[in-house]
Write an enzyme that holds these catalytic residues in place. Sequence first.
Site, PDB file in Angstrom:
ATOM      1  N   HIS A   1     -53.782 -39.385   7.058  1.00 38.66           N
ATOM      2  CA  HIS A   1     -53.924 -38.435   8.169  1.00 38.66           C
ATOM      3  C   HIS A   1     -55.355 -37.913   8.139  1.00 38.66           C
ATOM      4  O   HIS A   1     -55.782 -37.319   7.148  1.00 38.66           O
ATOM      5  CB  HIS A   1     -52.933 -37.279   8.024  1.00 38.66           C
ATOM      6  CG  HIS A   1     -51.499 -37.722   8.112  1.00 38.66           C
ATOM      7  ND1 HIS A   1     -50.564 -37.429   7.149  1.00 38.66           N
ATOM      8  CD2 HIS A   1     -50.862 -38.482   9.034  1.00 38.66           C
ATOM      9  CE1 HIS A   1     -49.409 -37.962   7.483  1.00 38.66           C
ATOM     10  NE2 HIS A   1     -49.552 -38.606   8.633  1.00 38.66           N
TER      11      HIS A   1
ATOM     12  N   GLU B   1     -49.257 -33.512  -1.979  1.00 37.40           N
ATOM     13  CA  GLU B   1     -49.813 -32.485  -1.076  1.00 37.40           C
ATOM     14  C   GLU B   1     -50.677 -31.546  -1.910  1.00 37.40           C
ATOM     15  O   GLU B   1     -50.157 -30.802  -2.743  1.00 37.40           O
ATOM     16  CB  GLU B   1     -48.682 -31.713  -0.395  1.00 37.40           C
ATOM     17  CG  GLU B   1     -47.692 -32.581   0.370  1.00 37.40           C
ATOM     18  CD  GLU B   1     -48.270 -33.185   1.634  1.00 37.40           C
ATOM     19  OE1 GLU B   1     -47.634 -34.081   2.200  1.00 37.40           O
ATOM     20  OE2 GLU B   1     -49.368 -32.774   2.050  1.00 37.40           O
TER      21      GLU B   1
ATOM     22  N   HIS C   1     -52.626 -36.137   0.256  1.00 41.94           N
ATOM     23  CA  HIS C   1     -52.522 -35.451   1.538  1.00 41.94           C
ATOM     24  C   HIS C   1     -52.818 -33.956   1.349  1.00 41.94           C
ATOM     25  O   HIS C   1     -52.950 -33.460   0.248  1.00 41.94           O
ATOM     26  CB  HIS C   1     -51.090 -35.577   2.101  1.00 41.94           C
ATOM     27  CG  HIS C   1     -50.745 -36.947   2.579  1.00 41.94           C
ATOM     28  ND1 HIS C   1     -50.422 -37.244   3.881  1.00 41.94           N
ATOM     29  CD2 HIS C   1     -50.654 -38.134   1.925  1.00 41.94           C
ATOM     30  CE1 HIS C   1     -50.143 -38.522   4.008  1.00 41.94           C
ATOM     31  NE2 HIS C   1     -50.285 -39.091   2.835  1.00 41.94           N
TER      32      HIS C   1
ATOM     33  N   GLU D   1     -56.826 -34.354   7.049  1.00 44.67           N
ATOM     34  CA  GLU D   1     -56.530 -33.828   5.704  1.00 44.67           C
ATOM     35  C   GLU D   1     -57.735 -34.140   4.813  1.00 44.67           C
ATOM     36  O   GLU D   1     -57.775 -35.130   4.081  1.00 44.67           O
ATOM     37  CB  GLU D   1     -55.223 -34.422   5.192  1.00 44.67           C
ATOM     38  CG  GLU D   1     -54.055 -34.076   6.116  1.00 44.67           C
ATOM     39  CD  GLU D   1     -52.752 -34.765   5.764  1.00 44.67           C
ATOM     40  OE1 GLU D   1     -51.786 -34.625   6.533  1.00 44.67           O
ATOM     41  OE2 GLU D   1     -52.690 -35.446   4.729  1.00 44.67           O
TER      42      GLU D   1
HETATM   43  O1  LIG Z   1     -47.520 -30.581   6.611  1.00 41.28           O
HETATM   44  C1  LIG Z   1     -46.867 -31.420   7.245  1.00 41.28           C
HETATM   45  O2  LIG Z   1     -46.085 -31.143   8.173  1.00 41.28           O
HETATM   46  C2  LIG Z   1     -46.975 -32.897   6.869  1.00 41.28           C
HETATM   47  C3  LIG Z   1     -47.932 -33.128   5.697  1.00 41.28           C
HETATM   48  C4  LIG Z   1     -47.893 -34.601   5.441  1.00 41.28           C
HETATM   49  O3  LIG Z   1     -48.606 -35.366   6.033  1.00 41.28           O
HETATM   50  N1  LIG Z   1     -46.881 -34.964   4.639  1.00 41.28           N
HETATM   51  C5  LIG Z   1     -46.499 -36.344   4.560  1.00 41.28           C
HETATM   52  C6  LIG Z   1     -45.284 -36.448   3.652  1.00 41.28           C
HETATM   53  C7  LIG Z   1     -44.911 -37.897   3.469  1.00 41.28           C
HETATM   54  C8  LIG Z   1     -43.659 -38.053   2.636  1.00 41.28           C
HETATM   55  O4  LIG Z   1     -42.607 -37.530   3.052  1.00 41.28           O
HETATM   56  O5  LIG Z   1     -43.750 -38.713   1.575  1.00 41.28           O
HETATM   57  C9  LIG Z   1     -46.131 -36.874   5.951  1.00 41.28           C
HETATM   58  O6  LIG Z   1     -45.527 -36.102   6.700  1.00 41.28           O
HETATM   59  O7  LIG Z   1     -46.446 -38.030   6.236  1.00 41.28           O
HETATM   60 ZN   LIG Z   2     -50.568 -36.034   5.567  1.00 45.79          ZN
END
Ligand SMILES: O=C(O)CCC(=O)N[C@@H](CCC(=O)O)C(=O)O
Ligand SMILES: [Zn+2]
Length: 344
Positions: free
Chosen positions: A63, A223, A159, A66
């Site tokens: 993303h 994260e 991320h 980020e």
């Molecule tokens: O903060 C958010 O809403 C999303 C942050 C982010 O990009 N998190 C990943 C998590 C991926 C996973 O579930 O392994 C995503 O949403 O792609």
């Molecule tokens: Zn992300």
Amino acid sequence: MYLEELKTSGDFLSLTRNNEFSLPAQQFTLSNGTVVEVIDTGVIQFTPANYGNKDIVLSSAVHGNETAPIEICDELITAVIKEELQLAHRVLFIFGNPKSINIGERFVEENLNRLFNGVHGQGSVMNEERKRAANLEQYVREFFTSVEQGRYRCHYDLHTAIRGSKNEKFAVYPFLHGKPWKKSQLQFLLACGVNTVLMMRSAATTFSYFSSNQFAADAFTIELGQVKPFGENDMSRFTKTKNTLTALISQASIKYKNFNSSDFELFQVHRTINRTQQSFSFPFSDSAENFTGFAQGELLASDGDTKYLAEVEGEAIIFPNAKVALGQRALLTVIPMEVDERFV
Ligand SMILES: O=C(O)CCC(=O)N[C@@H](CCC(=O)O)C(=O)O
Ligand SMILES: [Zn+2]
């Protein structure tokens, strides 16, 4: 070609941002014997002359907004190319979505982190993110399978989260389909400053789930903090992460603090709430942080006429996002769990 500039500056991030969708493959060897292979835009592989037993993938910018993880990986890549950092293992660095970096957005047309595990080839839609997901899958596959079987594999997909979080740093442990969770990976995460881990309970279409499920890599979405524009990250908050990643790639092995379950806050995913209607909303504000808990019976989300109420006292929200595309995940909820016999 771009090699002479790259050799001098070590600035692979700028080269990537100046070539949003593709870059001809080139390679060169450092004076310390490390082979540097630019495989594509945002994809660079390092093979030290005498490499150890680990094959390590470090991805960021899946993303593009980020930025802190991008800055960490940018510094590591530059240090390796300028021979300020000598690697001990094979390392594949990936800046996932260069165009989204340049526009400062999570994605351009489609969320790259929902296109892995083959989704990129499903249906009739085609866009740059889908092409990129297919290519990144191939690069990771070649990285892991072009050397002898049985080597150690890991993939840390770095991320930052859209919202603030009661637990600033946390990791998503992809569903392992019944395989045991690894205490050693929790120890690595703790060394990175991450003491909070969410155990997923279903398959996913994320980059970390792809490497975990397809190649049995120890893989996580990590994260590391909150989304910020370049230049606005307080990089002092990422010192432990950067130091541990540096040790991971440059030392034969790392000695971690002894495992102590009380060092960790573990959660299991209770449920995933998808947006199916245009009128999707949360009762809480955008300032509500990840890991905010709700009382049993409290409203969590409204999807058209469907009301989602907290089913468990203290059910906590993760990644609330009412703007996701229809059919995509708008909210995860989690409940606490303890280390048990499923951890080895
Ligand atoms: O903060 C958010 O809403 C999303 C942050 C982010 O990009 N998190 C990943 C998590 C991926 C996973 O579930 O392994 C995503 O949403 O792609
Ligand atoms: Zn992300």
